[in-house]
Design an enzyme around this catalytic site. Structure first.
Site, short mmCIF file in Angstrom:
data_model
loop_
_atom_site.label_atom_id
_atom_site.label_comp_id
_atom_site.label_asym_id
_atom_site.label_seq_id
_atom_site.Cartn_x
_atom_site.Cartn_y
_atom_site.Cartn_z
N ASP A 193 0.83 -1.20 0.00
CA ASP A 193 0.00 0.00 0.00
C ASP A 193 0.87 1.26 0.00
O ASP A 193 1.91 1.30 0.66
CB ASP A 193 -0.91 0.00 1.24
CG ASP A 193 -1.81 1.20 1.29
OD1 ASP A 193 -2.74 1.27 0.48
OD2 ASP A 193 -1.57 2.09 2.12
N GLU A 234 0.58 -1.01 -5.01
CA GLU A 234 -0.63 -0.20 -5.18
C GLU A 234 -0.24 1.24 -5.47
O GLU A 234 0.44 1.88 -4.67
CB GLU A 234 -1.48 -0.27 -3.90
CG GLU A 234 -2.79 0.52 -3.96
CD GLU A 234 -2.69 1.90 -3.34
OE1 GLU A 234 -3.59 2.71 -3.59
OE2 GLU A 234 -1.71 2.17 -2.62
#
Length: 483
Positions: A193, A234
């Site tokens: 992330d 991501e």
């Protein structure tokens, strides 16, 4: 469990029922054939951002259950976990130790200290302007230590999410230990992330800084390679970054598809969508909806600026219960490049348009991800939005088990489940795909074929209609899929 070419659900641990046990019960009862994998959004103890400010990766938040519940899910579904490679909670043991002991802490190099990072201890105005940031000023918080001194510590996102120092050996060791631990708990894929923010260099944008960013990606990949666990970075940004990552052999997200499909449906044209489908990577995870908003920056240069603006305006005009203010600072929205709205409501809660969008997603190259609100064709949750004043909560409804029992009886949800089951079970999707050049811009045709198995999607954007024809070996002929 190894990754399969089957639809992955994205959900919080407490959004389909109250906890992980409820989640498994709901999936087993209603979606066993429709869902092959589950991306369980951060389920660790966290101090902010609904799980994205983790205190540790070694525990499951007790409100959700424990590692046995994760293991039970991993036996029937391949799982994706999150690793926040860019930051960790201000409430973590790492930061608390640093705050207490400062230079004597074993985590003294864990965080990015302005006094060490910048040449004069502070960035110049020009250096601040260069940074790709989420705040209208230099990204930091003031930290007071136990000895009474103060320092600026790098903080890209919320005040509870403090950035990690990638130059530090102690951080590299933390990454290695955390990834190995998560792999051992049943992860098939670990999502990195906020990956593009991880590398900071003075005098740069501090966003996707090459070649250092590749070193981090390879470092994480190498740690997990022997565990047979995939890494998925991501990044919400220009689509060229995804293409670049894919060229180096890593899986990527297709965050461009959501806006391209809205443009096709609103404007009855497949032109831009078709152009993208012909060049998008094979090794990708497709999305229409996620726990964040609908990304706009991802389609720059895939659509003209005028087309992007027109699509945004039509979303606010044709969507149901969606207003521009929900994607503004008034509703705690940090990212001006995202629109807060459920995908079903973005299409005016129109069943035909919504099922058409999902059919295109399921025929697009890559493994489809379906957000839990989207799986239940969920409308915008204005009540939760207004109660919390957090824009993204418009698409983060909490479903009780009783509510799900009712939702799965809706015709649109029944058809959605049938569509998902077909995508998971029909063998052609493990073969080769073709994007056809149709005569009309209003039409789109995609086929998949593996040996005798063949599936063809024909879409007419002018009427929001589609047909799926497939070869039925039992009858030795092509048939239309009945939803």
């Amino acid at each position: 469990m190894a990754t399969k070419n089957e639809i992955m659900l994205i959900t919080y641990a407490d959004s389909m029922g109250k906890n992980l046990k409820d989640l498994k019960e709901v999936l087993d009862k209603h979606f066993q054939e429709a869902v092959g994998g589950v991306h369980i959004l951060p389920f660790f103890p966290s101090s902010a951002d609904r799980g994205f400010a983790p205190l540790t990766y070694r525990e499951v938040d007790p409100d959700f259950g424990d590692w046995n519940d994760i293991k039970a899910l991993s036996e029937d579904y391949y799982l994706m976990f999150d690793f926040m490679v860019n930051h960790i909670s201000k409430q973590s043991e790492y930061f608390k130790d640093f705050q207490q002991y400062k230079d004597d802490s074993k985590y003294a190099d864990f965080f990015i200290r302005y006094q060490d990072f910048w040449e004069d201890g502070e960035p110049t105005e020009e250096e601040v302007d260069l940074i790709y940031k989420r705040k209208p000023r230099a990204p930091y918080i003031d930290v007071e230590f136990a000895d009474g001194t103060e320092e600026k510590i790098w903080c890209t996102f919320a005040e509870e999410q403090l950035d990690l120092n990638m130059e530090s050996d102690v951080v590299k060791e933390f990454i290695k230990n955390s990834l190995e631990f998560l792999a051992a708990q049943g992860a098939s894929i670990i999502r990195l992330d906020a990956f593009a923010y991880a590398v900071k260099k003075a005098g740069t944008s501090c966003f996707f800084i090459e070649p250092d960013i590749w070193e981090i990606l390879d470092y994480c990949k190498d740690i997990l390679a022997e565990k047979d666990v995939e890494i998925l970075p991501e990044i919400h940004e220009h689509h060229s970054i995804q293409l670049k990552i894919a060229e180096k052999g890593h899986p990527v997200y297709d965050f461009s598809l959501p806006m391209l499909l809205l443009h096709s449906i609103y404007s009855s044209t497949s032109k831009r969508l078709k152009e993208w489908l012909k060049k998008s990577p094979d090794n990708q995870y497709t999305t229409l909806d996620t726990h964040d908003g609908i990304g706009v920056v991802d389609v720059k240069d895939l659509m003209t600026d005028q087309e992007i603006e027109a699509t945004r305006e039509m979303l606010y005009k044709q969507g149901s219960n969606v207003k521009k203010v929900y994607s503004s600072e008034a509703y705690d929205n940090l990212d001006i490049y995202q629109i807060n709205c459920s995908y079903y409501s973005a299409l005016g809660n129109n069943d035909d348009a919504y099922l058409l969008a999902r059919a295109v997603q399921f025929f697009a190259p890559g493994i489809p991800q379906v957000y839990y609100v989207g799986m239940l064709a969920g409308k915008n949750d204005i009540e939760l939005l207004e109660e919390t004043k957090v824009g993204r909560n418009i698409n983060r409804h909490y479903y009780s088990k009783a509510e799900i029992e009712n939702e799965v009886k809706r015709p649109v949800v029944k058809k959605m489940i049938n569509l998902m089951e077909f995508r998971n079970s029909y063998p052609a999707f493990n073969g080769n795909y073709t994007i056809y050049d149709s005569e009309s811009e209003e039409e789109l045709k995609i086929s998949w074929q593996k040996e005798e198995a063949k599936a063809i999607l024909n879409v007419d954007f002018s009427s929001n209609s589609f047909e799926i024809d497939y070869f039925n070996p039992q009858k030795d002929k092509m048939e239309s899929l009945k939803l």
